[in-house]
Design a protein around this motif. Structure first.
Motif, mmCIF file in Angstrom:
data_model
loop_
_atom_site.group_PDB
_atom_site.id
_atom_site.type_symbol
_atom_site.label_atom_id
_atom_site.label_comp_id
_atom_site.label_asym_id
_atom_site.label_seq_id
_atom_site.Cartn_x
_atom_site.Cartn_y
_atom_site.Cartn_z
ATOM 1 N N LEU A 108 -51.300 -26.766 61.994
ATOM 2 C CA LEU A 108 -51.812 -27.352 60.752
ATOM 3 C C LEU A 108 -51.225 -26.643 59.536
ATOM 4 O O LEU A 108 -50.771 -27.294 58.583
ATOM 5 N N ALA A 109 -51.215 -25.319 59.570
ATOM 6 C CA ALA A 109 -50.661 -24.557 58.444
ATOM 7 C C ALA A 109 -49.182 -24.877 58.247
ATOM 8 O O ALA A 109 -48.725 -25.081 57.107
ATOM 9 N N MET A 110 -48.441 -24.946 59.342
ATOM 10 C CA MET A 110 -47.010 -25.237 59.236
ATOM 11 C C MET A 110 -46.753 -26.663 58.750
ATOM 12 O O MET A 110 -45.718 -26.934 58.136
ATOM 13 N N ALA A 111 -47.675 -27.578 59.023
ATOM 14 C CA ALA A 111 -47.531 -28.947 58.535
ATOM 15 C C ALA A 111 -47.826 -29.046 57.038
ATOM 16 O O ALA A 111 -47.320 -29.936 56.362
ATOM 17 N N VAL A 112 -48.598 -28.111 56.508
ATOM 18 C CA VAL A 112 -48.963 -28.141 55.087
ATOM 19 C C VAL A 112 -47.999 -27.314 54.238
ATOM 20 O O VAL A 112 -47.738 -27.657 53.076
ATOM 21 N N VAL A 113 -47.440 -26.256 54.790
ATOM 22 C CA VAL A 113 -46.571 -25.341 54.036
ATOM 23 C C VAL A 113 -45.430 -26.046 53.297
ATOM 24 O O VAL A 113 -45.147 -25.700 52.147
ATOM 25 N N PRO A 114 -44.748 -27.045 53.874
ATOM 26 C CA PRO A 114 -43.633 -27.661 53.149
ATOM 27 C C PRO A 114 -44.025 -28.259 51.793
ATOM 28 O O PRO A 114 -43.184 -28.389 50.907
ATOM 29 N N PHE A 115 -45.285 -28.587 51.615
ATOM 30 C CA PHE A 115 -45.715 -29.174 50.354
ATOM 31 C C PHE A 115 -45.813 -28.146 49.230
ATOM 32 O O PHE A 115 -46.003 -28.506 48.070
ATOM 33 N N ALA A 116 -45.655 -26.878 49.562
ATOM 34 C CA ALA A 116 -45.639 -25.821 48.542
ATOM 35 C C ALA A 116 -44.242 -25.626 47.960
ATOM 36 O O ALA A 116 -44.089 -24.937 46.954
#
Length: 153
Positions: A108-116
């Motif tokens: 989940l964290a890795m799926a959200v990180v690119p949006f940063a």
């Protein structure tokens, strides 16, 4: 058939069998899961490239195509996860449950990180999808590998 209060392997139950892992069988399955994870990342990246989306790639890997970079990361990630799973199974009650939570939260964290990152939104979404293509096979395959490699002593 003998039944044990609380199920097999419960500490404090005299004569209860304990769960172990057949190391060779486990690591052969882990290598197969790592290969599937690498192929999943490779295929996801190629499919996204067909739609003209470019996943953001780590720069610290040797110069190669983005698809190969993600395949390498997926392969290594699956082997590291297998080591974590084996450690949890051998040392922690309910280790497979903890493994599921740990890998699920990392995915989940890795799926959200690119949006940063400051990049085109399509590329950020593509990166997120590739990260999911890496995390989901690890989460889906390794617990089954461990279950099939379990031995009762």
């Amino acid at each position: 058939m003998t039944s044990y209060p609380g199920g097999p392997g419960v500490s404090g139950t005299p004569g209860a069998p304990t769960r172990g892992i057949a190391g060779g069988k486990f690591w052969a399955g882990a290598a197969a899961a790592a290969l599937v994870t690498a192929l999943s990342a490779l295929v996801a990246t190629v499919i996204l490239r067909v739609f003209d989306l470019m996943p953001l790639s780590p720069n610290w890997l040797p110069e190669t195509t983005v698809a190969v970079r993600f395949a390498i990361l997926g392969f290594i990630g699956a082997l590291v996860a297998a080591g974590l799973l084996q450690l949890l199974l051998l040392t922690t009650p309910g280790g497979d449950s903890f493994f599921g939570w740990i890998i699920g939260l990392i995915t989940l964290a890795m799926a959200v990180v690119p949006f940063a990152y400051d990049a085109v939104m399509g590329d950020r979404i593509a990166t997120s999808l590739v990260h999911l293509a890496i995390g989901l096979p690890i989460l889906g395959l390794l617990p089954g590998v461990a279950d099939r490699a379990a031995v009762w002593k």
